[in-house]
Design a protein around this motif. Structure first.
Motif, PDB file in Angstrom:
ATOM      1  N   ASP A 235       0.839  -1.210   0.000  1.00  8.39           N
ATOM      2  CA  ASP A 235       0.000   0.000   0.000  1.00  8.39           C
ATOM      3  C   ASP A 235       0.870   1.254   0.000  1.00  8.39           C
ATOM      4  O   ASP A 235       0.577   2.225  -0.705  1.00  8.39           O
ATOM      5  CB  ASP A 235      -0.940   0.001   1.209  1.00  8.39           C
ATOM      6  CG  ASP A 235      -2.049  -1.028   1.079  1.00  8.39           C
ATOM      7  OD1 ASP A 235      -2.257  -1.520  -0.045  1.00  8.39           O
ATOM      8  OD2 ASP A 235      -2.688  -1.344   2.092  1.00  8.39           O
TER       9      ASP A 235
ATOM     10  N   GLN B 122       2.266   1.663  -3.490  1.00  9.15           N
ATOM     11  CA  GLN B 122       1.315   2.255  -4.430  1.00  9.15           C
ATOM     12  C   GLN B 122       1.174   3.757  -4.192  1.00  9.15           C
ATOM     13  O   GLN B 122       1.119   4.546  -5.141  1.00  9.15           O
ATOM     14  CB  GLN B 122      -0.045   1.581  -4.321  1.00  9.15           C
ATOM     15  CG  GLN B 122      -1.027   2.057  -5.404  1.00  9.15           C
ATOM     16  CD  GLN B 122      -2.365   1.371  -5.299  1.00  9.15           C
ATOM     17  OE1 GLN B 122      -2.884   1.176  -4.210  1.00  9.15           O
ATOM     18  NE2 GLN B 122      -2.930   1.000  -6.440  1.00  9.15           N
TER      19      GLN B 122
ATOM     20  N   GLY C  62       4.133   5.337  -5.548  1.00 15.28           N
ATOM     21  CA  GLY C  62       4.048   5.327  -7.003  1.00 15.28           C
ATOM     22  C   GLY C  62       3.237   6.497  -7.526  1.00 15.28           C
ATOM     23  O   GLY C  62       3.597   7.134  -8.524  1.00 15.28           O
ATOM     24  N   SER C  63       2.135   6.817  -6.842  1.00 16.68           N
ATOM     25  CA  SER C  63       1.319   7.973  -7.223  1.00 16.68           C
ATOM     26  C   SER C  63       2.107   9.267  -7.059  1.00 16.68           C
ATOM     27  O   SER C  63       2.030  10.182  -7.887  1.00 16.68           O
ATOM     28  CB  SER C  63       0.041   8.018  -6.379  1.00 16.68           C
ATOM     29  OG  SER C  63      -0.761   6.877  -6.619  1.00 16.68           O
TER      30      SER C  63
ATOM     31  N   GLU D 255       4.579   9.557  -9.878  1.00 15.85           N
ATOM     32  CA  GLU D 255       3.918   9.990 -11.108  1.00 15.85           C
ATOM     33  C   GLU D 255       3.726  11.502 -11.118  1.00 15.85           C
ATOM     34  O   GLU D 255       3.883  12.159 -12.154  1.00 15.85           O
ATOM     35  CB  GLU D 255       2.568   9.295 -11.255  1.00 15.85           C
ATOM     36  CG  GLU D 255       2.659   7.862 -11.757  1.00 15.85           C
ATOM     37  CD  GLU D 255       1.294   7.283 -12.086  1.00 15.85           C
ATOM     38  OE1 GLU D 255       0.292   7.798 -11.548  1.00 15.85           O
ATOM     39  OE2 GLU D 255       1.243   6.325 -12.873  1.00 15.85           O
TER      40      GLU D 255
ATOM     41  N   LEU E  36       7.008   2.691 -12.697  1.00 20.94           N
ATOM     42  CA  LEU E  36       5.844   3.379 -12.137  1.00 20.94           C
ATOM     43  C   LEU E  36       4.577   2.573 -12.361  1.00 20.94           C
ATOM     44  O   LEU E  36       3.712   2.496 -11.475  1.00 20.94           O
ATOM     45  CB  LEU E  36       5.699   4.767 -12.755  1.00 20.94           C
ATOM     46  CG  LEU E  36       6.781   5.807 -12.449  1.00 20.94           C
ATOM     47  CD1 LEU E  36       6.373   7.173 -12.977  1.00 20.94           C
ATOM     48  CD2 LEU E  36       7.066   5.888 -10.961  1.00 20.94           C
ATOM     49  N   ARG E  37       4.468   1.982 -13.535  1.00 23.78           N
ATOM     50  CA  ARG E  37       3.283   1.156 -13.809  1.00 23.78           C
ATOM     51  C   ARG E  37       3.223  -0.041 -12.867  1.00 23.78           C
ATOM     52  O   ARG E  37       2.143  -0.413 -12.390  1.00 23.78           O
ATOM     53  CB  ARG E  37       3.292   0.685 -15.270  1.00 23.78           C
ATOM     54  CG  ARG E  37       2.987   1.787 -16.270  1.00 23.78           C
ATOM     55  CD  ARG E  37       2.654   1.217 -17.632  1.00 23.78           C
ATOM     56  NE  ARG E  37       3.799   0.563 -18.247  1.00 23.78           N
ATOM     57  CZ  ARG E  37       4.663   1.181 -19.047  1.00 23.78           C
ATOM     58  NH1 ARG E  37       4.522   2.470 -19.311  1.00 23.78           N
ATOM     59  NH2 ARG E  37       5.662   0.518 -19.587  1.00 23.78           N
TER      60      ARG E  37
ATOM     61  N   ASN F  52       2.214   1.070  -9.369  1.00 24.45           N
ATOM     62  CA  ASN F  52       0.821   1.505  -9.296  1.00 24.45           C
ATOM     63  C   ASN F  52      -0.176   0.452  -9.751  1.00 24.45           C
ATOM     64  O   ASN F  52      -1.358   0.771  -9.957  1.00 24.45           O
ATOM     65  CB  ASN F  52       0.632   2.773 -10.143  1.00 24.45           C
ATOM     66  CG  ASN F  52       1.159   4.014  -9.451  1.00 24.45           C
ATOM     67  OD1 ASN F  52       0.749   4.328  -8.340  1.00 24.45           O
ATOM     68  ND2 ASN F  52       2.064   4.716 -10.099  1.00 24.45           N
TER      69      ASN F  52
ATOM     70  N   ARG G 139      -3.014  -2.165  -9.984  1.00 24.19           N
ATOM     71  CA  ARG G 139      -4.219  -2.299  -9.154  1.00 24.19           C
ATOM     72  C   ARG G 139      -4.142  -3.531  -8.265  1.00 24.19           C
ATOM     73  O   ARG G 139      -4.550  -3.509  -7.105  1.00 24.19           O
ATOM     74  CB  ARG G 139      -5.445  -2.379 -10.059  1.00 24.19           C
ATOM     75  CG  ARG G 139      -5.781  -1.062 -10.756  1.00 24.19           C
ATOM     76  CD  ARG G 139      -7.080  -1.186 -11.529  1.00 24.19           C
ATOM     77  NE  ARG G 139      -7.442   0.070 -12.165  1.00 24.19           N
ATOM     78  CZ  ARG G 139      -8.548   0.250 -12.871  1.00 24.19           C
ATOM     79  NH1 ARG G 139      -9.402  -0.768 -13.028  1.00 24.19           N
ATOM     80  NH2 ARG G 139      -8.813   1.423 -13.414  1.00 24.19           N
TER      81      ARG G 139
ATOM     82  N   ASP H 148      -2.325  -5.853  -5.943  1.00 24.91           N
ATOM     83  CA  ASP H 148      -1.120  -5.707  -5.127  1.00 24.91           C
ATOM     84  C   ASP H 148      -0.106  -6.822  -5.379  1.00 24.91           C
ATOM     85  O   ASP H 148       1.091  -6.647  -5.156  1.00 24.91           O
ATOM     86  CB  ASP H 148      -1.463  -5.615  -3.640  1.00 24.91           C
ATOM     87  CG  ASP H 148      -2.115  -6.879  -3.104  1.00 24.91           C
ATOM     88  OD1 ASP H 148      -2.442  -7.768  -3.911  1.00 24.91           O
ATOM     89  OD2 ASP H 148      -2.299  -6.964  -1.872  1.00 24.91           O
TER      90      ASP H 148
ATOM     91  N   ARG I  92       2.473  -5.653  -7.888  1.00 25.87           N
ATOM     92  CA  ARG I  92       3.380  -4.574  -7.514  1.00 25.87           C
ATOM     93  C   ARG I  92       4.720  -5.142  -7.049  1.00 25.87           C
ATOM     94  O   ARG I  92       4.895  -6.347  -6.934  1.00 25.87           O
ATOM     95  CB  ARG I  92       2.772  -3.728  -6.392  1.00 25.87           C
ATOM     96  CG  ARG I  92       1.507  -3.006  -6.783  1.00 25.87           C
ATOM     97  CD  ARG I  92       0.925  -2.240  -5.601  1.00 25.87           C
ATOM     98  NE  ARG I  92      -0.529  -2.093  -5.748  1.00 25.87           N
ATOM     99  CZ  ARG I  92      -1.398  -2.109  -4.759  1.00 25.87           C
ATOM    100  NH1 ARG I  92      -0.965  -2.261  -3.520  1.00 25.87           N
ATOM    101  NH2 ARG I  92      -2.679  -1.986  -4.999  1.00 25.87           N
TER     102      ARG I  92
END
Length: 404
Positions: free
Chosen positions: A156, A159, A162-163, A166, A184-185, A188, A190, A192, A195
């Motif tokens: 979490d 992610q 990662g945001s 971006e 980055l993809r 991020n 969806r 987990d 990731r």
């Protein structure tokens, strides 16, 4: 008073003995509706941070609770939040993005490596403080100790980071490698399970890719000299264009004017909407150059920087160059002897400007040296595909020899 609300006061205080600034967070006890959530977060912050010792984490000095109040004393983190920094600096370079991201990942690796692991749970730009050489992650009010399977409990945070990465990338005005976009993809994703398993895995990937990029480009070549056989044939135009191309393709390059004419400063002053100055350098999208402050000011060059030197017609300034772009006009015979001396060097590329179409073949035969013909380009700060293909051919030759 740094902050005041119905539930909490945040006060800047000075330690009377050490004469150092501290932050005092104080909650006056009252009804649960007034202070319940704030008290919980203050307890949680004290519980999480007590005993943690890392450069990117604020220190807790004291915590107490009595019948009237709850107090926490922690390090005063003075600096600019990343959010404020991006508001003030709309454009940043890729090196800044990588540096910030890796430093935050270092903090994540430390937190997730605690026993029990700690999840921050509130990663955003306003909680990252830039303080000289430190990057500090603050606000642990909703942080939590992790339970369960440690190898997946930090996804979490990954992610959320990662945001944030971006958002940083959206402010980046220099070349962003494809491997960074892929990372980055993955951060991020969806699902987990798709990731990165851990912050350490993501950090190590970035460090490895960055090192590979540096090893591939710009290790042995430090100076590119662009010199012409006469004035007015586009030497500066070529130097601008090469600098832009190198930065666009991820090679850290900076234009340096050695002609003695301060036109770069005039361009910055006259085209303020297109050019901007930051940390002593002048920028325009992929272009980066040192202002023309004259011989009294020595330009500093970083370890991984390629200097693209606009030498005008002064060939002596190209003597120590690792690569020389020799730009010739319509009358190359005017400097025939000097041209032949320059072409004896394996590190010289003979370039003819587009103002003389059809001369490339004849000049190549005459000089006994390969001649590169540069296509016409209206703006050297935005070289088109044909121009970039020419530069790609030049630098590919040197890459094959292990020169760049």
């Amino acid at each position: 008073m740094l902050h005041h609300s119905e539930s909490m006061d945040v006060i800047l205080a000075e330690h009377t003995g050490l004469k150092e600034l501290r932050v005092l967070k104080r909650i006056e006890k009252g009804t649960k509706a007034q202070y319940g959530n704030a008290a919980f977060q203050l307890h949680r912050e004290a519980e999480i941070l007590t005993g943690l010792r890392a450069p990117g984490i604020p220190l807790i000095y004291d915590f107490w609770e009595d019948e009237k109040e709850i107090c926490l004393i922690e390090e005063y983190v003075q600096g600019l939040s990343l959010k404020e920094y991006l508001l003030r600096n709309d454009r940043v370079d890729f090196r800044f993005v990588m540096d910030i991201l890796i430093r935050i990942l270092d903090i994540m690796v430390y937190l997730h490596g605690m026993n029990p692991p700690v999840r921050h749970q509130d990663l955003k730009t306003e909680h990252v403080i830039l303080q000289k050489e430190r990057v500090i992650l603050i606000d642990y009010g909703i942080a939590a100790f992790l339970r369960g399977e440690p190898e997946r409990l930090g996804t979490d945070d990954i992610q959320a980071l990662g945001s944030m990465a971006e958002e940083l990338a959206e402010h980046c005005s220099t070349y962003i490698p494809s491997w960074f976009k892929r990372s980055l993809r993955k951060a991020n994703a969806r699902d987990d399970s798709a990731r990165y398993i851990s912050a350490a895995e993501w950090r190590d990937f970035l460090i490895k890719q960055e090192a590979a990029e540096k090893d591939k480009r710009g290790l042995l070549i430090k100076k590119i000299a662009v010199v012409g056989n006469e004035r007015g044939i586009g030497t500066t135009h070529v130097a601008f264009s090469i600098t832009t191309y190198l930065n666009y393709t991820g090679r850290n390059a900076c234009y340096q004017n050695m002609t003695g004419r301060p036109f770069l400063i005039r361009m910055n002053e006259n085209l303020s909407t297109d050019f901007y100055e930051k940390n002593g350098l002048i920028y325009h999208r992929w272009f980066r150059g040192k202002p023309d402050y004259g011989p009294a000011v020595e330009a500093e060059q970083t370890e991984r920087e390629v200097a693209v030197c606009d030498c005008g017609t002064d060939f002596s300034k190209a003597d120590d160059a690792d690569l020389t772009i020799y730009v010739t006009g319509s009358r190359p015979w005017q400097s025939r002897q000097l041209m032949e001396e320059m072409l004896e060097k394996d590190s010289t590329v003979l370039m003819i400007t587009p103002a003389n179409p059809g001369m490339a073949v004849a000049l190549a035969r005459s000089a006994g040296h390969r001649v590169v013909s540069l296509p016409y380009e209206t703006n050297p700060l935005h070289p088109d595909r044909k121009v970039m293909k020419v530069y790609e051919g030049i630098f590919k030759k040197f890459e094959e020899k292990g020169r760049i």
